[in-house]
Enzyme design. Sequence first.
Site, PDB file in Angstrom:
ATOM      1  N   ARG A 124       0.808  -1.239   0.000  1.00 26.22           N
ATOM      2  CA  ARG A 124       0.000   0.000   0.000  1.00 26.22           C
ATOM      3  C   ARG A 124       0.832   1.277   0.000  1.00 26.22           C
ATOM      4  O   ARG A 124       0.362   2.333   0.389  1.00 26.22           O
ATOM      5  CB  ARG A 124      -0.980   0.028   1.184  1.00 26.22           C
ATOM      6  N   GLU A 188       6.813  18.849 -24.412  1.00 25.73           N
ATOM      7  CA  GLU A 188       6.271  19.136 -23.064  1.00 25.73           C
ATOM      8  C   GLU A 188       6.822  20.458 -22.530  1.00 25.73           C
ATOM      9  O   GLU A 188       6.172  21.128 -21.723  1.00 25.73           O
ATOM     10  CB  GLU A 188       6.580  17.986 -22.092  1.00 25.73           C
ATOM     11  N   LYS A 230       5.693  23.398 -12.757  1.00 23.65           N
ATOM     12  CA  LYS A 230       4.880  22.224 -12.404  1.00 23.65           C
ATOM     13  C   LYS A 230       4.785  22.061 -10.885  1.00 23.65           C
ATOM     14  O   LYS A 230       3.706  21.743 -10.360  1.00 23.65           O
ATOM     15  CB  LYS A 230       5.436  20.954 -13.053  1.00 23.65           C
ATOM     16  N   ARG A 244      -4.597  21.672 -11.911  1.00 24.09           N
ATOM     17  CA  ARG A 244      -3.611  20.715 -12.448  1.00 24.09           C
ATOM     18  C   ARG A 244      -4.008  20.193 -13.824  1.00 24.09           C
ATOM     19  O   ARG A 244      -3.157  19.801 -14.617  1.00 24.09           O
ATOM     20  CB  ARG A 244      -3.396  19.569 -11.463  1.00 24.09           C
ATOM     21  N   ASN A 248      -2.562  19.224 -18.874  1.00 20.65           N
ATOM     22  CA  ASN A 248      -2.950  18.312 -19.961  1.00 20.65           C
ATOM     23  C   ASN A 248      -3.260  19.042 -21.257  1.00 20.65           C
ATOM     24  O   ASN A 248      -3.922  18.485 -22.140  1.00 20.65           O
ATOM     25  CB  ASN A 248      -4.159  17.480 -19.529  1.00 20.65           C
ATOM     26  N   HIS A 251      -3.291  17.111 -24.413  1.00 18.44           N
ATOM     27  CA  HIS A 251      -3.242  15.698 -24.064  1.00 18.44           C
ATOM     28  C   HIS A 251      -4.524  14.928 -24.378  1.00 18.44           C
ATOM     29  O   HIS A 251      -4.479  13.718 -24.565  1.00 18.44           O
ATOM     30  CB  HIS A 251      -2.897  15.522 -22.584  1.00 18.44           C
ATOM     31  N   HIS A 255      -3.587  11.801 -26.212  1.00 21.21           N
ATOM     32  CA  HIS A 255      -3.783  10.439 -25.711  1.00 21.21           C
ATOM     33  C   HIS A 255      -4.608   9.612 -26.700  1.00 21.21           C
ATOM     34  O   HIS A 255      -4.346   8.422 -26.908  1.00 21.21           O
ATOM     35  CB  HIS A 255      -4.469  10.463 -24.344  1.00 21.21           C
ATOM     36  N   HIS A 268       4.985   9.919 -27.068  1.00 22.60           N
ATOM     37  CA  HIS A 268       4.052  10.735 -26.284  1.00 22.60           C
ATOM     38  C   HIS A 268       4.197  12.224 -26.632  1.00 22.60           C
ATOM     39  O   HIS A 268       3.201  12.915 -26.888  1.00 22.60           O
ATOM     40  CB  HIS A 268       4.307  10.504 -24.791  1.00 22.60           C
TER      41      HIS A 268
END
Length: 361
Positions: A124, A188, A230, A244, A248, A251, A255, A268
């Site tokens: 975990r 990016e 960031k 946040r 993207n 993106h 994606h 990517h």
Amino acid sequence: MTATLEVGLGNRRYPIRIGAGLLADGAAWRGAIRGGHALIVTDGNVAPLYAQRLRDALVRTAPPTLQTGTLILPAGEAHKNLDALAHVLDALARLGATRDACVLALGGGVVGDIAGFAAACWMRGIDCIQFPTTLLAMVDSSVGGKTGVDHAAGKNLIGAFHQPRAVVADLATLTTLPDRELRAGLAEVVKTACIGDAGFFAWLEAHVDPLLARASDALTHAITTCCRFKAGIVERDEREAGERALLNFGHTFGHALETEAGYGALLHGEAVAIGMVLSADLAARLGMATAADADRLRTLLRRIGLPLARPPQLDPHTLLAHMRLDKKNRAGDTRLILWRGIGRAEITTGVADAALLGVLA
Ligand code: NAD
Ligand code: GLY
């Protein structure tokens, strides 16, 4: 010279160290390992270049009781899946890793995302240090704690938020990065400027040549600017309740392109470059921004050597179907990140399918 930034998340705050030679400088990161087990996770391209360097530094600075292992995953987006996750978990089991163990993710965003996710899952949640070795990973994926793997239905659909204990970006590793990967990383970097820093966008326009020539001053400025930007967003909105999502930009289209092209066919960063152009074109069509800003973006990306248009074999309707499964969406609404102009991205809802198909076609 090493620059150190911080992601200020209270008692989970962590440093981002940026400089040449840091992999071999165990003193710069060894303190982030708390327990008695450390597993280096890397890939088949990075291992022969850098795994020994990291391992030597680890062993040199560690107490003799530290148990270490190295796992080499197959390289590339096509392997960012649950099988790879299982390999890391198996390696942690073989090592006998207890809850104070640490995963050292050495590689690009693919290794970082898989290894970080394994660290999130094992018992975990155990520690992880990110050692990014691609420009893309240094400016984006190693920072902020998003980890995960792809599903056949879409990119990064399985994952967890799990912040690293430290990010250690050794700029010397960029000397071996293939040109195509460098360009993908710059996508990016451009994204960061598009979202919130028009001045940085202008700086990029003026520094394309030194960046492509890997001039260390230019790369250091680009990496520190992106990491600082960031880190600020992650500090304000760690779990992407709002701001946040701006990270993207490009993106949602990107994606969909990556998924439909087949993982690994488009890098990517390349998919993000095309996605940013589509987003800028869409914003212009919707009257949110000028076509001149979209043209300026196109020109910068073209100079970097990135693709600008949807590969013709990818069907717009199928891409639209992929976009509906994006993680930003809420029931019945595709949420997109568009812009009001360079440096002014915003979350946009309620964009009609016809408008999306308009730019995709
Ligand atoms: P990658 O990890 O596949 O690395 C690119 C290629 O370069 C690989 O073949 C790798 O083996 C090789 N390589 C890595 N470092 C090298 C070096 N120094 N020298 C020579 N070869 C080297 O790809 P990437 O572009 O780094 O990362 C892309 C991934 O990052 C995608 O899966 C994307 O979804 C993810 N990502 C995650 C986040 C996040 O917040 N977690 C953000 C952006 C992207
Ligand atoms: N790359 C998107 C994020 O970290 O939120």
